[in-house]
Write a protein that holds these residues in place. Structure first.
Motif, PDB file in Angstrom:
ATOM      1  N   UNK A 148       0.810  -1.220   0.000  1.00 10.56           N
ATOM      2  CA  UNK A 148       0.000   0.000   0.000  1.00 10.56           C
ATOM      3  C   UNK A 148       0.848   1.277   0.000  1.00 10.56           C
ATOM      4  N   UNK A 149       2.078   1.167  -0.471  1.00  7.63           N
ATOM      5  CA  UNK A 149       2.957   2.327  -0.608  1.00  7.63           C
ATOM      6  C   UNK A 149       2.875   2.832  -2.041  1.00  7.63           C
ATOM      7  N   UNK A 150       2.602   4.128  -2.199  1.00  4.91           N
ATOM      8  CA  UNK A 150       2.536   4.725  -3.519  1.00  4.91           C
ATOM      9  C   UNK A 150       3.904   5.230  -3.953  1.00  4.91           C
ATOM     10  N   UNK A 151       4.248   4.993  -5.219  1.00  4.88           N
ATOM     11  CA  UNK A 151       5.546   5.426  -5.747  1.00  4.88           C
ATOM     12  C   UNK A 151       5.375   6.053  -7.128  1.00  4.88           C
ATOM     13  N   UNK A 152       6.186   7.064  -7.377  1.00  5.48           N
ATOM     14  CA  UNK A 152       6.136   7.746  -8.665  1.00  5.48           C
ATOM     15  C   UNK A 152       7.486   8.383  -8.938  1.00  5.48           C
ATOM     16  N   UNK A 153       7.700   8.800 -10.173  1.00  2.26           N
ATOM     17  CA  UNK A 153       8.918   9.500 -10.578  1.00  2.26           C
ATOM     18  C   UNK A 153       8.535  10.621 -11.533  1.00  2.26           C
ATOM     19  N   UNK A 154       9.308  11.702 -11.507  1.00  7.31           N
ATOM     20  CA  UNK A 154       9.070  12.799 -12.425  1.00  7.31           C
ATOM     21  C   UNK A 154      10.320  13.674 -12.473  1.00  7.31           C
ATOM     22  N   UNK A 155      10.194  14.874 -13.032  1.00  2.00           N
ATOM     23  CA  UNK A 155      11.313  15.803 -13.083  1.00  2.00           C
ATOM     24  C   UNK A 155      10.796  17.212 -12.845  1.00  2.00           C
ATOM     25  N   UNK A 156      11.703  18.133 -12.540  1.00  2.00           N
ATOM     26  CA  UNK A 156      11.324  19.507 -12.252  1.00  2.00           C
ATOM     27  C   UNK A 156      11.414  20.355 -13.510  1.00  2.00           C
ATOM     28  N   UNK A 157      10.347  21.084 -13.785  1.00  2.00           N
ATOM     29  CA  UNK A 157      10.299  21.964 -14.935  1.00  2.00           C
ATOM     30  C   UNK A 157      10.847  23.347 -14.569  1.00  2.00           C
ATOM     31  N   UNK A 158      11.153  24.128 -15.583  1.00  2.00           N
ATOM     32  CA  UNK A 158      11.703  25.460 -15.325  1.00  2.00           C
ATOM     33  C   UNK A 158      10.717  26.326 -14.538  1.00  2.00           C
ATOM     34  N   UNK A 159       9.414  26.119 -14.751  1.00  2.00           N
ATOM     35  CA  UNK A 159       8.410  26.905 -14.037  1.00  2.00           C
ATOM     36  C   UNK A 159       8.292  26.513 -12.564  1.00  2.00           C
ATOM     37  N   UNK A 160       8.966  25.442 -12.156  1.00  2.00           N
ATOM     38  CA  UNK A 160       8.996  25.032 -10.748  1.00  2.00           C
ATOM     39  C   UNK A 160      10.109  25.736  -9.981  1.00  2.00           C
ATOM     40  N   UNK A 161      10.957  26.481 -10.687  1.00  2.00           N
ATOM     41  CA  UNK A 161      12.173  27.005 -10.066  1.00  2.00           C
ATOM     42  C   UNK A 161      12.127  28.525  -9.908  1.00  2.00           C
ATOM     43  N   UNK A 162      13.074  29.022  -9.097  1.00  2.00           N
ATOM     44  CA  UNK A 162      13.183  30.459  -8.851  1.00  2.00           C
ATOM     45  C   UNK A 162      14.217  31.087  -9.787  1.00  2.00           C
ATOM     46  N   UNK A 163      14.666  32.292  -9.478  1.00  2.00           N
ATOM     47  CA  UNK A 163      15.601  32.990 -10.357  1.00  2.00           C
ATOM     48  C   UNK A 163      17.008  32.408 -10.315  1.00  2.00           C
ATOM     49  N   UNK A 164      17.237  31.433  -9.428  1.00  2.00           N
ATOM     50  CA  UNK A 164      18.527  30.731  -9.390  1.00  2.00           C
ATOM     51  C   UNK A 164      18.415  29.321  -9.956  1.00  2.00           C
ATOM     52  N   UNK A 165      17.282  29.025 -10.582  1.00  2.00           N
ATOM     53  CA  UNK A 165      16.998  27.689 -11.129  1.00  2.00           C
ATOM     54  C   UNK A 165      16.917  26.623 -10.041  1.00  2.00           C
ATOM     55  N   UNK A 166      16.644  27.030  -8.805  1.00  2.00           N
ATOM     56  CA  UNK A 166      16.422  26.088  -7.718  1.00  2.00           C
ATOM     57  C   UNK A 166      14.920  25.975  -7.455  1.00  2.00           C
ATOM     58  N   UNK A 167      14.501  24.793  -7.078  1.00  2.00           N
ATOM     59  CA  UNK A 167      13.073  24.540  -6.889  1.00  2.00           C
ATOM     60  C   UNK A 167      12.501  25.423  -5.784  1.00  2.00           C
ATOM     61  N   UNK A 168      11.345  25.993  -6.048  1.00  2.00           N
ATOM     62  CA  UNK A 168      10.660  26.797  -5.043  1.00  2.00           C
ATOM     63  C   UNK A 168      10.095  25.884  -3.960  1.00  2.00           C
ATOM     64  N   UNK A 169      10.119  26.317  -2.693  1.00  2.00           N
ATOM     65  CA  UNK A 169       9.590  25.464  -1.617  1.00  2.00           C
ATOM     66  C   UNK A 169       8.147  25.045  -1.845  1.00  2.00           C
ATOM     67  N   UNK A 170       7.325  25.942  -2.405  1.00  2.00           N
ATOM     68  CA  UNK A 170       5.919  25.590  -2.614  1.00  2.00           C
ATOM     69  C   UNK A 170       5.747  24.432  -3.595  1.00  2.00           C
ATOM     70  N   UNK A 171       6.746  24.198  -4.452  1.00  2.49           N
ATOM     71  CA  UNK A 171       6.677  23.047  -5.353  1.00  2.49           C
ATOM     72  C   UNK A 171       6.723  21.749  -4.561  1.00  2.49           C
ATOM     73  N   UNK A 172       7.556  21.694  -3.541  1.00  7.71           N
ATOM     74  CA  UNK A 172       7.605  20.487  -2.707  1.00  7.71           C
ATOM     75  C   UNK A 172       6.258  20.247  -2.026  1.00  7.71           C
ATOM     76  N   UNK A 173       5.612  21.319  -1.572  1.00  2.00           N
ATOM     77  CA  UNK A 173       4.277  21.166  -0.993  1.00  2.00           C
ATOM     78  C   UNK A 173       3.280  20.709  -2.059  1.00  2.00           C
ATOM     79  N   UNK A 174       3.442  21.222  -3.266  1.00  2.00           N
ATOM     80  CA  UNK A 174       2.554  20.805  -4.351  1.00  2.00           C
ATOM     81  C   UNK A 174       2.700  19.337  -4.688  1.00  2.00           C
ATOM     82  N   UNK A 175       3.944  18.843  -4.712  1.00  3.48           N
ATOM     83  CA  UNK A 175       4.183  17.427  -4.961  1.00  3.48           C
ATOM     84  C   UNK A 175       3.529  16.583  -3.874  1.00  3.48           C
ATOM     85  N   UNK A 176       3.697  17.016  -2.636  1.00  2.00           N
ATOM     86  CA  UNK A 176       3.131  16.277  -1.505  1.00  2.00           C
ATOM     87  C   UNK A 176       1.617  16.182  -1.618  1.00  2.00           C
TER      88      UNK A 176
END
Length: 266
Positions: A8-36
Protein backbone atom coordinates in the motif's frame (compact mmCIF):
# COMPACT_ATOMS: atom_id res chain seq x y z
CA UNK A 1 1.88 7.74 -13.10
CA UNK A 2 1.68 6.76 -9.44
CA UNK A 3 1.60 3.03 -8.71
CA UNK A 4 0.73 1.32 -5.44
CA UNK A 5 2.59 -1.80 -4.38
CA UNK A 6 1.42 -4.78 -2.34
CA UNK A 7 2.31 -2.93 0.89
CA UNK A 8 0.00 0.00 0.00
CA UNK A 9 2.96 2.33 -0.61
CA UNK A 10 2.54 4.72 -3.52
CA UNK A 11 5.55 5.43 -5.75
CA UNK A 12 6.14 7.75 -8.67
CA UNK A 13 8.92 9.50 -10.58
CA UNK A 14 9.07 12.80 -12.42
CA UNK A 15 11.31 15.80 -13.08
CA UNK A 16 11.32 19.51 -12.25
CA UNK A 17 10.30 21.96 -14.93
CA UNK A 18 11.70 25.46 -15.32
CA UNK A 19 8.41 26.91 -14.04
CA UNK A 20 9.00 25.03 -10.75
CA UNK A 21 12.17 27.01 -10.07
CA UNK A 22 13.18 30.46 -8.85
CA UNK A 23 15.60 32.99 -10.36
CA UNK A 24 18.53 30.73 -9.39
CA UNK A 25 17.00 27.69 -11.13
CA UNK A 26 16.42 26.09 -7.72
CA UNK A 27 13.07 24.54 -6.89
CA UNK A 28 10.66 26.80 -5.04
CA UNK A 29 9.59 25.46 -1.62
CA UNK A 30 5.92 25.59 -2.61
CA UNK A 31 6.68 23.05 -5.35
CA UNK A 32 7.61 20.49 -2.71
CA UNK A 33 4.28 21.17 -0.99
CA UNK A 34 2.55 20.80 -4.35
CA UNK A 35 4.18 17.43 -4.96
CA UNK A 36 3.13 16.28 -1.50
CA UNK A 37 -0.48 17.28 -2.17
CA UNK A 38 -0.51 15.72 -5.63
CA UNK A 39 0.74 12.26 -4.66
CA UNK A 40 -1.61 12.20 -1.67
CA UNK A 41 -4.52 12.92 -4.00
CA UNK A 42 -3.46 10.30 -6.53
CA UNK A 43 -2.90 7.66 -3.85
CA UNK A 44 -6.34 8.26 -2.33
CA UNK A 45 -8.03 8.34 -5.75
CA UNK A 46 -6.48 5.05 -6.86
CA UNK A 47 -7.80 3.48 -3.65
CA UNK A 48 -11.36 4.78 -4.10
CA UNK A 49 -11.17 7.72 -1.71
CA UNK A 50 -10.44 10.62 -4.06
CA UNK A 51 -11.52 14.17 -3.23
CA UNK A 52 -13.61 14.80 -6.35
CA UNK A 53 -15.65 11.60 -6.14
CA UNK A 54 -16.25 11.96 -2.41
CA UNK A 55 -17.32 15.58 -2.76
CA UNK A 56 -19.58 14.93 -5.76
CA UNK A 57 -21.19 11.76 -4.45
CA UNK A 58 -20.90 11.83 -0.66
CA UNK A 59 -20.67 15.48 0.36
CA UNK A 60 -17.28 14.81 1.96
CA UNK A 61 -13.87 16.17 1.09
CA UNK A 62 -10.23 16.02 2.15
CA UNK A 63 -8.70 18.96 4.01
CA UNK A 64 -5.17 19.23 5.28
CA UNK A 65 -4.70 20.67 8.76
CA UNK A 66 -0.98 20.43 9.50
CA UNK A 67 2.33 19.63 7.82
CA UNK A 68 5.86 19.35 9.10
CA UNK A 69 8.34 19.35 6.22
CA UNK A 70 12.10 18.93 6.39
CA UNK A 71 14.02 19.94 3.27
CA UNK A 72 17.34 18.25 2.66
CA UNK A 73 18.19 19.55 -0.79
CA UNK A 74 16.80 22.01 -3.29
CA UNK A 75 16.74 20.37 -6.70
CA UNK A 76 17.42 22.25 -9.93
CA UNK A 77 15.69 22.51 -13.27
CA UNK A 78 15.43 19.15 -15.10
CA UNK A 79 16.50 17.11 -12.04
CA UNK A 80 14.56 13.85 -11.77
CA UNK A 81 13.11 12.59 -8.52
CA UNK A 82 11.48 9.52 -6.98
CA UNK A 83 8.63 9.91 -4.54
CA UNK A 84 7.02 7.63 -1.98
CA UNK A 85 3.87 8.04 0.10
CA UNK A 86 1.74 6.04 2.49
CA UNK A 87 -1.07 6.59 4.99
CA UNK A 88 -1.42 5.22 8.50
CA UNK A 89 -4.16 4.21 10.87
CA UNK A 90 -6.29 7.14 12.04
CA UNK A 91 -5.08 9.21 14.96
CA UNK A 92 -7.89 11.04 16.78
CA UNK A 93 -9.74 12.73 13.89
CA UNK A 94 -6.65 12.80 11.68
CA UNK A 95 -5.62 10.66 8.74
CA UNK A 96 -1.79 10.71 8.92
CA UNK A 97 0.24 10.58 5.72
CA UNK A 98 3.97 10.52 4.95
CA UNK A 99 5.51 11.83 1.71
CA UNK A 100 9.19 11.62 0.81
CA UNK A 101 11.08 12.61 -2.35
CA UNK A 102 14.65 11.73 -3.33
CA UNK A 103 16.99 12.77 -6.10
CA UNK A 104 16.70 10.00 -8.70
CA UNK A 105 20.39 10.18 -9.63
CA UNK A 106 22.07 10.51 -6.22
CA UNK A 107 19.45 9.19 -3.81
CA UNK A 108 19.74 12.35 -1.71
CA UNK A 109 16.66 13.30 0.29
CA UNK A 110 14.89 16.31 -1.21
CA UNK A 111 12.16 16.52 1.40
CA UNK A 112 10.18 14.52 3.94
CA UNK A 113 6.76 15.60 5.16
CA UNK A 114 4.43 14.48 7.91
CA UNK A 115 0.85 15.42 7.08
CA UNK A 116 -2.38 15.35 9.07
CA UNK A 117 -5.49 15.28 6.87
CA UNK A 118 -9.17 15.14 7.84
CA UNK A 119 -12.28 14.04 5.98
CA UNK A 120 -14.74 16.92 6.22
CA UNK A 121 -18.52 16.51 6.10
CA UNK A 122 -19.39 19.57 4.03
CA UNK A 123 -23.08 19.49 4.99
CA UNK A 124 -22.55 19.31 8.75
CA UNK A 125 -19.34 21.33 8.63
CA UNK A 126 -17.40 18.96 10.83
CA UNK A 127 -14.81 16.20 10.34
CA UNK A 128 -15.64 12.53 10.03
CA UNK A 129 -13.71 9.92 11.96
CA UNK A 130 -10.97 8.20 9.93
CA UNK A 131 -13.02 5.00 10.03
CA UNK A 132 -15.22 6.62 7.36
CA UNK A 133 -12.76 5.39 4.73
CA UNK A 134 -12.01 2.00 6.30
CA UNK A 135 -11.72 -0.58 3.55
CA UNK A 136 -11.10 2.03 0.86
CA UNK A 137 -7.71 3.42 1.85
CA UNK A 138 -5.62 0.55 3.26
CA UNK A 139 -2.90 1.44 5.72
CA UNK A 140 0.74 0.47 5.49
CA UNK A 141 2.02 -2.16 7.92
CA UNK A 142 3.46 -0.19 10.89
CA UNK A 143 6.35 -2.66 11.04
CA UNK A 144 7.32 -1.56 7.55
CA UNK A 145 6.71 2.20 7.63
CA UNK A 146 5.62 4.40 10.50
CA UNK A 147 5.90 7.91 11.94
CA UNK A 148 4.52 9.39 15.15
CA UNK A 149 1.41 11.43 14.22
CA UNK A 150 1.28 13.11 17.65
CA UNK A 151 2.95 16.31 16.49
CA UNK A 152 3.99 18.72 19.28
CA UNK A 153 1.84 21.67 20.28
CA UNK A 154 2.25 24.60 17.92
CA UNK A 155 4.73 27.21 19.25
CA UNK A 156 3.44 30.45 20.71
CA UNK A 157 3.70 33.67 18.71
CA UNK A 158 5.09 35.32 21.87
CA UNK A 159 8.40 33.49 21.34
CA UNK A 160 9.02 35.61 18.22
CA UNK A 161 9.77 39.14 19.34
CA UNK A 162 12.80 40.41 17.43
CA UNK A 163 10.74 42.58 15.12
CA UNK A 164 8.60 41.85 12.07
CA UNK A 165 8.60 42.47 8.34
CA UNK A 166 6.19 44.95 6.82
CA UNK A 167 2.66 43.59 6.74
CA UNK A 168 1.75 42.07 3.35
CA UNK A 169 -1.80 42.48 2.04
CA UNK A 170 -3.11 39.66 -0.15
CA UNK A 171 -6.13 39.40 -2.41
CA UNK A 172 -6.98 35.80 -3.38
CA UNK A 173 -7.37 35.33 -7.11
CA UNK A 174 -9.61 32.97 -9.04
CA UNK A 175 -6.68 30.60 -9.54
CA UNK A 176 -5.96 30.40 -5.82
CA UNK A 177 -9.20 28.45 -5.39
CA UNK A 178 -9.72 24.74 -5.98
CA UNK A 179 -12.51 22.17 -6.37
CA UNK A 180 -13.55 22.76 -2.75
CA UNK A 181 -14.24 26.40 -3.73
CA UNK A 182 -11.83 27.69 -1.13
CA UNK A 183 -8.22 28.87 -1.33
CA UNK A 184 -5.98 25.84 -1.93
CA UNK A 185 -3.48 25.05 0.81
CA UNK A 186 -0.50 25.73 -1.50
CA UNK A 187 -1.44 29.42 -1.83
CA UNK A 188 -0.87 29.90 1.89
CA UNK A 189 2.71 28.65 1.44
CA UNK A 190 3.18 31.09 -1.45
CA UNK A 191 1.93 33.97 0.72
CA UNK A 192 4.20 32.89 3.57
CA UNK A 193 7.21 32.96 1.24
CA UNK A 194 6.20 36.33 -0.24
CA UNK A 195 6.15 37.90 3.23
CA UNK A 196 9.97 37.71 3.31
CA UNK A 197 11.95 40.54 1.67
CA UNK A 198 13.41 39.73 -1.73
CA UNK A 199 16.90 40.47 -0.43
CA UNK A 200 16.46 37.84 2.26
CA UNK A 201 15.20 35.26 -0.24
CA UNK A 202 18.24 35.92 -2.45
CA UNK A 203 20.54 34.66 0.29
CA UNK A 204 18.48 32.20 2.34
CA UNK A 205 16.34 29.09 1.91
CA UNK A 206 13.89 27.46 4.34
CA UNK A 207 15.02 24.07 5.61
CA UNK A 208 12.04 23.30 7.86
CA UNK A 209 8.34 24.13 7.88
CA UNK A 210 5.75 23.49 10.57
CA UNK A 211 2.47 24.87 9.25
CA UNK A 212 -1.14 24.70 10.33
CA UNK A 213 -4.26 25.59 8.33
CA UNK A 214 -6.90 26.87 10.77
CA UNK A 215 -9.64 28.63 8.76
CA UNK A 216 -10.75 28.60 5.15
CA UNK A 217 -10.21 31.63 2.91
CA UNK A 218 -12.26 32.47 -0.18
CA UNK A 219 -12.40 34.89 -3.09
CA UNK A 220 -13.10 38.41 -1.88
CA UNK A 221 -11.50 37.93 1.53
CA UNK A 222 -9.21 40.65 2.86
CA UNK A 223 -6.02 38.97 3.98
CA UNK A 224 -2.90 40.20 5.74
CA UNK A 225 0.37 38.33 6.24
CA UNK A 226 2.79 39.11 9.05
CA UNK A 227 6.15 37.49 9.82
CA UNK A 228 8.14 37.81 13.05
CA UNK A 229 11.67 36.66 13.94
CA UNK A 230 12.83 34.65 16.92
CA UNK A 231 15.66 36.27 18.82
CA UNK A 232 19.20 35.16 17.93
CA UNK A 233 18.06 32.64 15.32
CA UNK A 234 16.95 32.23 11.75
CA UNK A 235 13.53 30.99 12.84
CA UNK A 236 10.36 32.86 11.97
CA UNK A 237 6.67 32.84 12.78
CA UNK A 238 4.24 33.76 9.99
CA UNK A 239 0.52 34.28 10.45
CA UNK A 240 -2.09 34.82 7.78
CA UNK A 241 -5.02 36.87 9.04
CA UNK A 242 -8.48 37.00 7.47
CA UNK A 243 -10.72 40.02 8.07
CA UNK A 244 -14.10 39.09 9.57
CA UNK A 245 -17.46 40.78 8.93
CA UNK A 246 -17.22 42.74 12.20
CA UNK A 247 -13.83 44.17 11.19
CA UNK A 248 -11.78 41.96 13.48
CA UNK A 249 -9.12 39.56 12.21
CA UNK A 250 -8.80 35.82 12.75
CA UNK A 251 -5.81 33.57 12.11
CA UNK A 252 -6.48 31.46 9.02
CA UNK A 253 -3.00 29.92 8.91
CA UNK A 254 0.26 30.11 10.78
CA UNK A 255 3.67 28.60 10.22
CA UNK A 256 7.13 28.24 11.69
CA UNK A 257 10.10 28.25 9.30
CA UNK A 258 13.81 27.72 9.90
CA UNK A 259 16.29 28.96 7.31
CA UNK A 260 19.84 28.31 6.09
CA UNK A 261 22.18 30.23 3.82
CA UNK A 262 21.71 29.70 0.10
CA UNK A 263 24.72 28.10 -1.59
CA UNK A 264 24.94 29.40 -5.13
CA UNK A 265 28.10 27.65 -6.33
CA UNK A 266 27.20 23.98 -6.77
Amino acid sequence: MLTIDQDNIGRDSSYFQSTDTDCFYEVRPQKYFGISQEVAGLHATLKGAGLKDMLDNEGRTWMILRTQMTIGKYASWSDEYDIETWCQEGYRLYCPRWVEARDKKTGEMLFQSKNLWVIMDMIKGRPERPSYIDGRLPYVDPQLRHFDPALPKFPSEDEYNEGSFDSLKVHPTYYDTDYNRHVNNISYIVWLMESFPHEYLDHNLPEFFDVEWKKQCHLGDEIRVETKKKENSEEYYTKILRKCEDGSEEIAFHGITRWRKRVLDK
